[in-house]
Design a protein around this motif. Structure first.
Motif, PDB file in Angstrom:
ATOM      1  N   MET A 228       0.843  -1.193   0.000  1.00 52.42           N
ATOM      2  CA  MET A 228       0.000   0.000   0.000  1.00 52.42           C
ATOM      3  C   MET A 228       0.881   1.248   0.000  1.00 52.42           C
ATOM      4  N   ARG A 229       0.704   2.088  -1.026  1.00 49.28           N
ATOM      5  CA  ARG A 229       1.394   3.370  -1.058  1.00 49.28           C
ATOM      6  C   ARG A 229       0.608   4.359  -0.194  1.00 49.28           C
ATOM      7  N   VAL A 230       1.329   5.165   0.580  1.00 50.02           N
ATOM      8  CA  VAL A 230       0.671   6.084   1.519  1.00 50.02           C
ATOM      9  C   VAL A 230       1.177   7.502   1.265  1.00 50.02           C
ATOM     10  N   GLY A 231       0.252   8.400   1.051  1.00 50.53           N
ATOM     11  CA  GLY A 231       0.594   9.797   0.841  1.00 50.53           C
ATOM     12  C   GLY A 231       0.105  10.672   1.973  1.00 50.53           C
ATOM     13  N   VAL A 232       0.519  11.929   1.926  1.00 47.72           N
ATOM     14  CA  VAL A 232       0.118  12.955   2.887  1.00 47.72           C
ATOM     15  C   VAL A 232      -0.535  14.090   2.112  1.00 47.72           C
ATOM     16  N   PHE A 233      -1.682  14.552   2.588  1.00 47.75           N
ATOM     17  CA  PHE A 233      -2.397  15.661   1.957  1.00 47.75           C
ATOM     18  C   PHE A 233      -2.642  16.731   3.007  1.00 47.75           C
ATOM     19  N   LEU A 234      -2.263  17.963   2.702  1.00 44.01           N
ATOM     20  CA  LEU A 234      -2.480  19.097   3.605  1.00 44.01           C
ATOM     21  C   LEU A 234      -3.107  20.252   2.842  1.00 44.01           C
ATOM     22  N   PHE A 235      -3.962  21.014   3.517  1.00 38.78           N
ATOM     23  CA  PHE A 235      -4.499  22.222   2.913  1.00 38.78           C
ATOM     24  C   PHE A 235      -3.418  23.292   2.769  1.00 38.78           C
ATOM     25  N   GLY A 236      -2.524  23.358   3.731  1.00 36.07           N
ATOM     26  CA  GLY A 236      -1.559  24.446   3.734  1.00 36.07           C
ATOM     27  C   GLY A 236      -2.185  25.702   4.305  1.00 36.07           C
ATOM     28  N   ALA A 237      -2.459  25.685   5.607  1.00 38.71           N
ATOM     29  CA  ALA A 237      -3.160  26.797   6.248  1.00 38.71           C
ATOM     30  C   ALA A 237      -2.239  27.545   7.196  1.00 38.71           C
ATOM     31  N   VAL A 238      -2.632  28.753   7.510  1.00 42.52           N
ATOM     32  CA  VAL A 238      -1.990  29.530   8.567  1.00 42.52           C
ATOM     33  C   VAL A 238      -2.357  28.905   9.914  1.00 42.52           C
ATOM     34  N   GLU A 239      -1.432  28.889  10.854  1.00 47.12           N
ATOM     35  CA  GLU A 239      -1.746  28.403  12.197  1.00 47.12           C
ATOM     36  C   GLU A 239      -2.744  29.355  12.861  1.00 47.12           C
ATOM     37  N   MET A 240      -3.826  28.789  13.405  1.00 48.97           N
ATOM     38  CA  MET A 240      -4.907  29.605  13.955  1.00 48.97           C
ATOM     39  C   MET A 240      -5.021  29.537  15.462  1.00 48.97           C
ATOM     40  N   GLY A 241      -4.140  28.801  16.099  1.00 47.24           N
ATOM     41  CA  GLY A 241      -4.070  28.801  17.549  1.00 47.24           C
ATOM     42  C   GLY A 241      -5.344  28.318  18.219  1.00 47.24           C
ATOM     43  N   ASP A 242      -5.668  28.931  19.341  1.00 48.24           N
ATOM     44  CA  ASP A 242      -6.803  28.470  20.133  1.00 48.24           C
ATOM     45  C   ASP A 242      -8.135  29.027  19.636  1.00 48.24           C
ATOM     46  N   THR A 243      -8.155  29.653  18.446  1.00 49.46           N
ATOM     47  CA  THR A 243      -9.424  30.120  17.867  1.00 49.46           C
ATOM     48  C   THR A 243     -10.075  29.045  17.007  1.00 49.46           C
ATOM     49  N   LEU A 244      -9.438  27.874  16.874  1.00 52.31           N
ATOM     50  CA  LEU A 244     -10.003  26.795  16.078  1.00 52.31           C
ATOM     51  C   LEU A 244     -11.266  26.236  16.721  1.00 52.31           C
TER      52      LEU A 244
ATOM     53  N   PHE B  74       7.014   8.456   3.413  1.00 47.21           N
ATOM     54  CA  PHE B  74       5.735   8.577   2.718  1.00 47.21           C
ATOM     55  C   PHE B  74       5.976   8.599   1.211  1.00 47.21           C
ATOM     56  N   ASP B  75       4.981   8.174   0.465  1.00 39.37           N
ATOM     57  CA  ASP B  75       5.138   8.014  -0.979  1.00 39.37           C
ATOM     58  C   ASP B  75       4.724   9.247  -1.779  1.00 39.37           C
ATOM     59  N   TYR B  76       3.784  10.018  -1.257  1.00 36.98           N
ATOM     60  CA  TYR B  76       3.291  11.204  -1.954  1.00 36.98           C
ATOM     61  C   TYR B  76       3.174  12.362  -0.967  1.00 36.98           C
ATOM     62  N   PHE B  77       3.315  13.571  -1.503  1.00 34.31           N
ATOM     63  CA  PHE B  77       2.994  14.783  -0.746  1.00 34.31           C
ATOM     64  C   PHE B  77       2.098  15.639  -1.624  1.00 34.31           C
ATOM     65  N   TRP B  78       0.869  15.878  -1.137  1.00 30.76           N
ATOM     66  CA  TRP B  78      -0.137  16.603  -1.910  1.00 30.76           C
ATOM     67  C   TRP B  78      -0.502  17.907  -1.209  1.00 30.76           C
ATOM     68  N   LEU B  79      -0.666  18.976  -2.003  1.00 32.50           N
ATOM     69  CA  LEU B  79      -1.238  20.217  -1.519  1.00 32.50           C
ATOM     70  C   LEU B  79      -2.434  20.582  -2.389  1.00 32.50           C
ATOM     71  N   THR B  80      -3.080  21.690  -2.063  1.00 32.55           N
ATOM     72  CA  THR B  80      -4.199  22.175  -2.866  1.00 32.55           C
ATOM     73  C   THR B  80      -3.760  23.374  -3.702  1.00 32.55           C
ATOM     74  N   GLU B  81      -4.596  23.756  -4.650  1.00 28.51           N
ATOM     75  CA  GLU B  81      -4.432  25.028  -5.360  1.00 28.51           C
ATOM     76  C   GLU B  81      -5.620  25.909  -5.013  1.00 28.51           C
TER      77      GLU B  81
ATOM     78  N   ALA C 277      -4.607   0.041  -2.941  1.00 28.64           N
ATOM     79  CA  ALA C 277      -3.222   0.230  -3.356  1.00 28.64           C
ATOM     80  C   ALA C 277      -2.691   1.608  -2.984  1.00 28.64           C
ATOM     81  N   ASP C 278      -3.593   2.607  -2.941  1.00 25.09           N
ATOM     82  CA  ASP C 278      -3.164   3.986  -2.698  1.00 25.09           C
ATOM     83  C   ASP C 278      -4.050   4.624  -1.643  1.00 25.09           C
ATOM     84  N   LEU C 279      -3.440   4.960  -0.516  1.00 23.02           N
ATOM     85  CA  LEU C 279      -4.104   5.660   0.582  1.00 23.02           C
ATOM     86  C   LEU C 279      -3.381   6.981   0.808  1.00 23.02           C
ATOM     87  N   THR C 280      -4.142   8.031   1.002  1.00 20.65           N
ATOM     88  CA  THR C 280      -3.560   9.314   1.388  1.00 20.65           C
ATOM     89  C   THR C 280      -4.220   9.757   2.685  1.00 20.65           C
ATOM     90  N   ILE C 281      -3.409  10.144   3.649  1.00 19.76           N
ATOM     91  CA  ILE C 281      -3.955  10.598   4.920  1.00 19.76           C
ATOM     92  C   ILE C 281      -4.003  12.123   4.948  1.00 19.76           C
TER      93      ILE C 281
END
Length: 391
Positions: free
Chosen positions: A1-17, A53-60, A356-360
Protein backbone atom coordinates in the motif's frame (compact mmCIF):
# COMPACT_ATOMS: atom_id res chain seq x y z
CA UNK A 1 0.00 0.00 0.00
CA UNK A 2 1.39 3.37 -1.06
CA UNK A 3 0.67 6.08 1.52
CA UNK A 4 0.59 9.80 0.84
CA UNK A 5 0.12 12.95 2.89
CA UNK A 6 -2.40 15.66 1.96
CA UNK A 7 -2.48 19.10 3.60
CA UNK A 8 -4.50 22.22 2.91
CA UNK A 9 -1.56 24.45 3.73
CA UNK A 10 -3.16 26.80 6.25
CA UNK A 11 -1.99 29.53 8.57
CA UNK A 12 -1.75 28.40 12.20
CA UNK A 13 -4.91 29.61 13.95
CA UNK A 14 -4.07 28.80 17.55
CA UNK A 15 -6.80 28.47 20.13
CA UNK A 16 -9.42 30.12 17.87
CA UNK A 17 -10.00 26.80 16.08
CA UNK A 18 -13.28 24.96 16.41
CA UNK A 19 -16.94 25.52 17.03
CA UNK A 20 -16.45 28.61 19.19
CA UNK A 21 -14.08 30.43 16.88
CA UNK A 22 -14.75 33.44 14.67
CA UNK A 23 -16.80 33.14 11.51
CA UNK A 24 -14.53 31.61 8.84
CA UNK A 25 -15.01 34.45 6.37
CA UNK A 26 -14.14 37.02 9.06
CA UNK A 27 -10.62 35.68 9.47
CA UNK A 28 -7.88 37.72 7.84
CA UNK A 29 -4.16 37.02 7.93
CA UNK A 30 -1.24 39.08 6.72
CA UNK A 31 1.76 38.29 4.59
CA UNK A 32 4.01 37.42 7.52
CA UNK A 33 1.67 34.62 8.61
CA UNK A 34 1.29 33.38 5.03
CA UNK A 35 5.04 33.29 4.46
CA UNK A 36 5.65 31.57 7.77
CA UNK A 37 3.10 28.88 6.99
CA UNK A 38 4.54 28.34 3.51
CA UNK A 39 8.01 27.81 4.96
CA UNK A 40 6.64 25.38 7.54
CA UNK A 41 4.90 23.48 4.74
CA UNK A 42 8.24 22.98 3.02
CA UNK A 43 9.64 21.57 6.23
CA UNK A 44 6.69 19.22 6.62
CA UNK A 45 7.10 18.04 3.03
CA UNK A 46 10.77 17.30 3.68
CA UNK A 47 9.82 15.43 6.85
CA UNK A 48 7.29 13.33 4.91
CA UNK A 49 10.10 12.34 2.54
CA UNK A 50 12.39 11.39 5.42
CA UNK A 51 9.65 9.32 7.04
CA UNK A 52 9.10 7.28 3.90
CA UNK A 53 5.73 8.58 2.72
CA UNK A 54 5.14 8.01 -0.98
CA UNK A 55 3.29 11.20 -1.95
CA UNK A 56 2.99 14.78 -0.75
CA UNK A 57 -0.14 16.60 -1.91
CA UNK A 58 -1.24 20.22 -1.52
CA UNK A 59 -4.20 22.17 -2.87
CA UNK A 60 -4.43 25.03 -5.36
CA UNK A 61 -6.44 27.95 -4.00
CA UNK A 62 -6.51 31.70 -4.47
CA UNK A 63 -7.51 34.92 -2.69
CA UNK A 64 -8.10 33.18 0.65
CA UNK A 65 -7.39 35.95 3.12
CA UNK A 66 -9.04 33.66 5.70
CA UNK A 67 -5.82 31.63 5.79
CA UNK A 68 -7.25 28.13 5.21
CA UNK A 69 -5.49 27.31 1.93
CA UNK A 70 -2.65 29.64 1.04
CA UNK A 71 -0.73 27.88 -1.76
CA UNK A 72 -1.89 29.24 -5.14
CA UNK A 73 0.46 27.13 -7.24
CA UNK A 74 1.30 23.60 -6.14
CA UNK A 75 3.62 23.11 -9.11
CA UNK A 76 5.78 26.08 -8.16
CA UNK A 77 5.77 24.99 -4.52
CA UNK A 78 6.63 21.48 -5.71
CA UNK A 79 9.76 22.76 -7.44
CA UNK A 80 11.09 24.07 -4.13
CA UNK A 81 10.10 20.84 -2.36
CA UNK A 82 11.73 18.70 -5.02
CA UNK A 83 15.05 20.38 -4.31
CA UNK A 84 14.75 19.49 -0.60
CA UNK A 85 13.71 15.87 -1.09
CA UNK A 86 14.99 12.78 -2.87
CA UNK A 87 12.22 10.26 -3.39
CA UNK A 88 8.72 11.46 -2.48
CA UNK A 89 6.29 12.11 -5.32
CA UNK A 90 4.76 15.59 -5.44
CA UNK A 91 1.27 16.50 -6.58
CA UNK A 92 -1.52 19.04 -6.34
CA UNK A 93 -4.92 17.81 -5.19
CA UNK A 94 -5.96 19.45 -7.45
CA UNK A 95 -4.79 21.80 -10.19
CA UNK A 96 -8.09 23.51 -11.04
CA UNK A 97 -8.12 23.26 -14.80
CA UNK A 98 -10.51 26.15 -15.41
CA UNK A 99 -8.13 28.51 -13.60
CA UNK A 100 -5.32 27.81 -16.09
CA UNK A 101 -4.74 27.99 -19.78
CA UNK A 102 -4.22 24.27 -20.43
CA UNK A 103 -0.95 24.82 -22.28
CA UNK A 104 0.54 26.77 -19.36
CA UNK A 105 -0.52 23.98 -17.02
CA UNK A 106 1.10 21.45 -19.36
CA UNK A 107 4.36 23.40 -19.53
CA UNK A 108 4.63 23.96 -15.79
CA UNK A 109 3.83 20.34 -14.98
CA UNK A 110 6.38 19.05 -17.50
CA UNK A 111 9.05 21.35 -16.07
CA UNK A 112 8.49 20.11 -12.52
CA UNK A 113 8.23 16.49 -13.62
CA UNK A 114 11.47 16.54 -15.58
CA UNK A 115 13.59 18.48 -13.10
CA UNK A 116 12.37 16.34 -10.19
CA UNK A 117 13.42 13.17 -11.98
CA UNK A 118 9.87 12.05 -12.75
CA UNK A 119 8.41 12.66 -9.28
CA UNK A 120 5.53 14.98 -10.22
CA UNK A 121 1.96 13.69 -10.27
CA UNK A 122 -0.66 15.48 -12.36
CA UNK A 123 -3.79 16.12 -10.30
CA UNK A 124 -6.83 17.58 -12.07
CA UNK A 125 -10.02 19.07 -10.66
CA UNK A 126 -12.89 21.39 -11.58
CA UNK A 127 -12.80 23.73 -8.59
CA UNK A 128 -14.85 24.62 -5.54
CA UNK A 129 -15.17 28.36 -5.04
CA UNK A 130 -16.61 30.91 -7.53
CA UNK A 131 -14.52 33.66 -5.88
CA UNK A 132 -11.39 31.89 -7.13
CA UNK A 133 -12.29 30.58 -10.55
CA UNK A 134 -14.19 33.50 -12.03
CA UNK A 135 -11.43 36.14 -11.73
CA UNK A 136 -8.77 33.76 -13.04
CA UNK A 137 -10.85 32.49 -15.95
CA UNK A 138 -11.90 36.08 -16.80
CA UNK A 139 -15.51 35.04 -16.36
CA UNK A 140 -15.30 32.25 -18.94
CA UNK A 141 -16.23 29.61 -16.41
CA UNK A 142 -17.50 29.34 -12.83
CA UNK A 143 -18.30 26.39 -10.58
CA UNK A 144 -21.56 24.86 -9.40
CA UNK A 145 -21.02 25.57 -5.71
CA UNK A 146 -24.04 25.43 -3.43
CA UNK A 147 -23.67 29.16 -2.78
CA UNK A 148 -23.75 29.94 -6.51
CA UNK A 149 -27.32 30.94 -7.53
CA UNK A 150 -26.62 29.77 -11.09
CA UNK A 151 -25.11 26.49 -9.88
CA UNK A 152 -26.50 24.04 -12.44
CA UNK A 153 -25.68 26.14 -15.49
CA UNK A 154 -22.25 26.98 -14.08
CA UNK A 155 -21.53 23.32 -13.40
CA UNK A 156 -22.52 22.28 -16.93
CA UNK A 157 -20.33 24.93 -18.55
CA UNK A 158 -17.46 24.12 -16.20
CA UNK A 159 -17.63 20.43 -17.11
CA UNK A 160 -17.59 21.22 -20.84
CA UNK A 161 -14.68 23.66 -20.64
CA UNK A 162 -12.69 21.38 -18.35
CA UNK A 163 -13.16 18.36 -20.62
CA UNK A 164 -11.88 20.23 -23.66
CA UNK A 165 -9.03 21.79 -21.69
CA UNK A 166 -7.92 18.33 -20.51
CA UNK A 167 -8.06 17.08 -24.11
CA UNK A 168 -5.72 19.88 -25.16
CA UNK A 169 -3.44 19.44 -22.15
CA UNK A 170 -2.94 15.72 -22.82
CA UNK A 171 -2.51 16.25 -26.54
CA UNK A 172 0.27 18.74 -25.85
CA UNK A 173 1.98 16.53 -23.26
CA UNK A 174 1.88 13.36 -25.34
CA UNK A 175 2.68 14.49 -28.91
CA UNK A 176 5.75 15.99 -30.55
CA UNK A 177 3.56 18.39 -32.52
CA UNK A 178 -0.10 19.17 -32.11
CA UNK A 179 -3.05 21.25 -33.21
CA UNK A 180 -6.42 21.65 -31.51
CA UNK A 181 -9.64 23.03 -32.95
CA UNK A 182 -12.38 23.10 -30.34
CA UNK A 183 -15.27 25.13 -29.09
CA UNK A 184 -13.30 26.84 -26.33
CA UNK A 185 -9.66 26.55 -27.39
CA UNK A 186 -7.76 27.00 -30.64
CA UNK A 187 -4.11 25.92 -30.65
CA UNK A 188 -2.57 27.57 -32.49
CA UNK A 189 -5.13 30.28 -33.17
CA UNK A 190 -5.51 30.72 -36.94
CA UNK A 191 -3.66 33.45 -38.76
CA UNK A 192 -0.52 33.84 -36.61
CA UNK A 193 2.23 35.18 -38.92
CA UNK A 194 5.65 33.59 -38.70
CA UNK A 195 8.54 34.31 -41.10
CA UNK A 196 6.44 34.74 -44.18
CA UNK A 197 3.95 32.00 -43.39
CA UNK A 198 1.45 31.11 -40.71
CA UNK A 199 1.84 28.94 -37.61
CA UNK A 200 0.10 25.65 -38.33
CA UNK A 201 1.17 23.50 -35.35
CA UNK A 202 2.81 23.80 -31.95
CA UNK A 203 5.35 21.85 -29.90
CA UNK A 204 5.23 21.91 -26.12
CA UNK A 205 8.62 22.75 -24.60
CA UNK A 206 9.37 20.93 -22.39
CA UNK A 207 7.38 17.71 -22.63
CA UNK A 208 7.61 14.96 -20.00
CA UNK A 209 10.63 12.70 -20.49
CA UNK A 210 9.40 10.34 -17.76
CA UNK A 211 6.08 8.48 -17.58
CA UNK A 212 3.50 10.36 -15.55
CA UNK A 213 0.28 9.56 -13.69
CA UNK A 214 -2.95 11.53 -13.74
CA UNK A 215 -5.38 11.59 -10.80
CA UNK A 216 -8.72 13.36 -10.74
CA UNK A 217 -11.31 13.97 -8.05
CA UNK A 218 -14.49 11.88 -8.21
CA UNK A 219 -17.27 13.73 -6.45
CA UNK A 220 -20.23 13.61 -8.86
CA UNK A 221 -22.00 11.14 -11.16
CA UNK A 222 -20.39 12.82 -14.15
CA UNK A 223 -16.84 12.42 -12.89
CA UNK A 224 -17.58 8.83 -11.86
CA UNK A 225 -18.02 8.11 -15.57
CA UNK A 226 -15.48 10.48 -17.11
CA UNK A 227 -12.47 9.65 -14.91
CA UNK A 228 -12.40 5.86 -15.45
CA UNK A 229 -13.31 6.28 -19.12
CA UNK A 230 -10.20 8.41 -19.60
CA UNK A 231 -8.18 5.90 -17.59
CA UNK A 232 -7.16 8.38 -14.91
CA UNK A 233 -6.79 7.41 -11.30
CA UNK A 234 -9.84 8.39 -9.26
CA UNK A 235 -9.59 10.11 -5.87
CA UNK A 236 -12.38 9.56 -3.31
CA UNK A 237 -12.63 11.79 -0.23
CA UNK A 238 -15.26 12.67 2.35
CA UNK A 239 -17.49 9.78 1.27
CA UNK A 240 -19.37 7.66 3.80
CA UNK A 241 -18.41 4.00 3.71
CA UNK A 242 -21.57 2.62 2.00
CA UNK A 243 -21.41 5.26 -0.74
CA UNK A 244 -17.66 4.77 -1.11
CA UNK A 245 -18.02 1.05 -1.72
CA UNK A 246 -20.69 1.64 -4.36
CA UNK A 247 -18.62 4.27 -6.15
CA UNK A 248 -15.48 2.16 -5.89
CA UNK A 249 -17.21 -0.71 -7.65
CA UNK A 250 -18.84 1.57 -10.22
CA UNK A 251 -15.43 2.98 -11.16
CA UNK A 252 -14.19 -0.55 -11.89
CA UNK A 253 -17.27 -1.32 -14.01
CA UNK A 254 -16.88 1.82 -16.14
CA UNK A 255 -13.13 1.29 -16.44
CA UNK A 256 -13.61 -2.31 -17.59
CA UNK A 257 -16.17 -1.29 -20.21
CA UNK A 258 -13.90 1.46 -21.57
CA UNK A 259 -10.59 -0.43 -21.50
CA UNK A 260 -11.48 -4.07 -21.97
CA UNK A 261 -10.59 -5.19 -18.47
CA UNK A 262 -11.06 -4.15 -14.87
CA UNK A 263 -8.23 -2.64 -12.82
CA UNK A 264 -6.56 -4.90 -10.28
CA UNK A 265 -7.87 -5.00 -6.71
CA UNK A 266 -7.59 -1.48 -5.35
CA UNK A 267 -5.74 -0.18 -8.41
CA UNK A 268 -6.44 3.15 -10.17
CA UNK A 269 -8.35 4.42 -7.13
CA UNK A 270 -7.20 6.38 -4.10
CA UNK A 271 -8.93 7.02 -0.78
CA UNK A 272 -8.15 10.13 1.24
CA UNK A 273 -8.73 9.36 4.92
CA UNK A 274 -8.70 11.99 7.65
CA UNK A 275 -6.72 10.64 10.60
CA UNK A 276 -5.75 11.62 14.12
CA UNK A 277 -3.59 9.52 16.44
CA UNK A 278 -3.39 9.87 20.21
CA UNK A 279 -2.12 7.94 23.20
CA UNK A 280 -5.73 6.91 23.84
CA UNK A 281 -8.91 7.10 21.84
CA UNK A 282 -10.34 9.68 24.22
CA UNK A 283 -7.26 11.88 23.88
CA UNK A 284 -7.27 11.56 20.09
CA UNK A 285 -10.95 12.57 19.91
CA UNK A 286 -10.29 15.59 22.13
CA UNK A 287 -7.33 16.72 20.03
CA UNK A 288 -9.01 16.07 16.69
CA UNK A 289 -12.28 17.86 17.45
CA UNK A 290 -11.22 21.52 16.97
CA UNK A 291 -9.66 20.83 13.56
CA UNK A 292 -12.59 18.68 12.49
CA UNK A 293 -15.11 21.34 13.48
CA UNK A 294 -13.13 24.12 11.81
CA UNK A 295 -12.91 21.99 8.66
CA UNK A 296 -16.70 21.79 8.42
CA UNK A 297 -17.32 25.38 9.46
CA UNK A 298 -15.18 26.39 6.50
CA UNK A 299 -16.24 23.82 3.88
CA UNK A 300 -19.78 22.92 4.88
CA UNK A 301 -21.35 25.92 3.08
CA UNK A 302 -19.81 24.73 -0.20
CA UNK A 303 -21.75 21.47 0.01
CA UNK A 304 -18.89 19.15 0.84
CA UNK A 305 -21.10 17.00 3.09
CA UNK A 306 -23.10 15.78 0.08
CA UNK A 307 -21.46 12.32 0.19
CA UNK A 308 -22.19 11.83 3.90
CA UNK A 309 -25.33 10.11 5.10
CA UNK A 310 -27.66 12.47 6.92
CA UNK A 311 -29.15 11.82 10.37
CA UNK A 312 -32.00 9.77 8.81
CA UNK A 313 -29.64 7.73 6.62
CA UNK A 314 -30.48 9.66 3.46
CA UNK A 315 -29.10 12.79 1.82
CA UNK A 316 -27.85 15.32 4.38
CA UNK A 317 -30.30 18.19 4.85
CA UNK A 318 -29.24 21.69 3.86
CA UNK A 319 -27.03 23.26 6.49
CA UNK A 320 -26.30 20.00 8.31
CA UNK A 321 -22.82 19.89 9.87
CA UNK A 322 -21.46 16.51 11.03
CA UNK A 323 -19.97 16.01 14.45
CA UNK A 324 -16.66 14.24 14.86
CA UNK A 325 -18.63 11.22 16.05
CA UNK A 326 -20.62 11.28 12.77
CA UNK A 327 -17.40 11.43 10.75
CA UNK A 328 -15.83 8.53 12.63
CA UNK A 329 -18.98 6.42 12.46
CA UNK A 330 -19.26 6.93 8.70
CA UNK A 331 -15.61 5.99 8.14
CA UNK A 332 -14.49 9.39 6.88
CA UNK A 333 -12.26 10.08 9.91
CA UNK A 334 -10.11 7.44 11.65
CA UNK A 335 -9.34 8.66 15.18
CA UNK A 336 -7.77 6.83 18.09
CA UNK A 337 -4.59 5.03 19.04
CA UNK A 338 -2.18 3.79 16.40
CA UNK A 339 -3.84 0.40 16.69
CA UNK A 340 -7.30 1.95 16.22
CA UNK A 341 -6.22 3.85 13.10
CA UNK A 342 -4.46 0.83 11.62
CA UNK A 343 -7.54 -1.31 12.24
CA UNK A 344 -9.75 1.26 10.51
CA UNK A 345 -7.47 1.31 7.48
CA UNK A 346 -7.31 -2.48 7.26
CA UNK A 347 -11.10 -2.67 7.50
CA UNK A 348 -11.32 -0.10 4.71
CA UNK A 349 -8.95 -2.20 2.61
CA UNK A 350 -11.01 -5.34 3.20
CA UNK A 351 -14.33 -3.58 2.55
CA UNK A 352 -13.05 -2.32 -0.79
CA UNK A 353 -11.44 -5.59 -1.82
CA UNK A 354 -7.98 -4.03 -1.91
CA UNK A 355 -6.37 -0.64 -1.43
CA UNK A 356 -3.22 0.23 -3.36
CA UNK A 357 -3.16 3.99 -2.70
CA UNK A 358 -4.10 5.66 0.58
CA UNK A 359 -3.56 9.31 1.39
CA UNK A 360 -3.95 10.60 4.92
CA UNK A 361 -5.19 14.06 5.86
CA UNK A 362 -3.51 14.21 9.28
CA UNK A 363 -4.61 17.56 10.69
CA UNK A 364 -7.44 20.04 10.38
CA UNK A 365 -7.01 23.44 8.74
CA UNK A 366 -5.30 25.90 11.03
CA UNK A 367 -3.68 23.38 13.39
CA UNK A 368 -0.08 23.94 14.35
CA UNK A 369 2.67 22.52 12.16
CA UNK A 370 4.29 21.02 15.24
CA UNK A 371 1.12 18.97 15.76
CA UNK A 372 1.01 18.04 12.06
CA UNK A 373 4.62 16.89 12.10
CA UNK A 374 3.92 14.85 15.22
CA UNK A 375 0.99 13.17 13.46
CA UNK A 376 3.21 12.25 10.51
CA UNK A 377 5.82 10.76 12.83
CA UNK A 378 3.19 8.77 14.72
CA UNK A 379 1.71 7.38 11.54
CA UNK A 380 5.08 6.46 10.02
CA UNK A 381 6.51 4.90 13.19
CA UNK A 382 3.42 3.40 14.83
CA UNK A 383 0.70 2.84 12.20
CA UNK A 384 2.53 1.91 9.02
CA UNK A 385 4.39 -1.04 10.54
CA UNK A 386 1.04 -2.48 11.61
CA UNK A 387 -0.26 -2.11 8.04
CA UNK A 388 2.84 -3.75 6.58
CA UNK A 389 2.66 -6.66 9.03
CA UNK A 390 -1.02 -7.35 8.39
CA UNK A 391 -1.99 -10.30 6.17
Amino acid sequence: MRVGVFLFGAVEMGDTLGAGGPEPTSRRYGQAEVLGATRRLLGTGALADELGFDYFWLTEHHFQHEGYEIVPNGLLFGAFLAERTSRIRIGTMFNVVGQWHPLRLAEDFAMLHNLSGGRAVLGLGRGTVPREIEPLSLGRVSIGSTDNPDAQAADTANREVTAEAVDLLLTALDNETFTHRGRYFQAPPPGIPDRGGEVEELTLIPRPVYPYDVWQAISSPGSLVEVPTRGFGGVFWLVSRPLLQARWERYAEVYAAAHGGAPGPGEKRMVVLNTYIGDSRAQAMELARPGHDEFWRFLGPYGWTRAYLGPDGGMPPAGWVPTLEDSVEQGVWAVGTAEDVAAAILKLRDDLGGLADLTIFPSGPGESYDATDDQLCRFAKDVRPLLEAAP
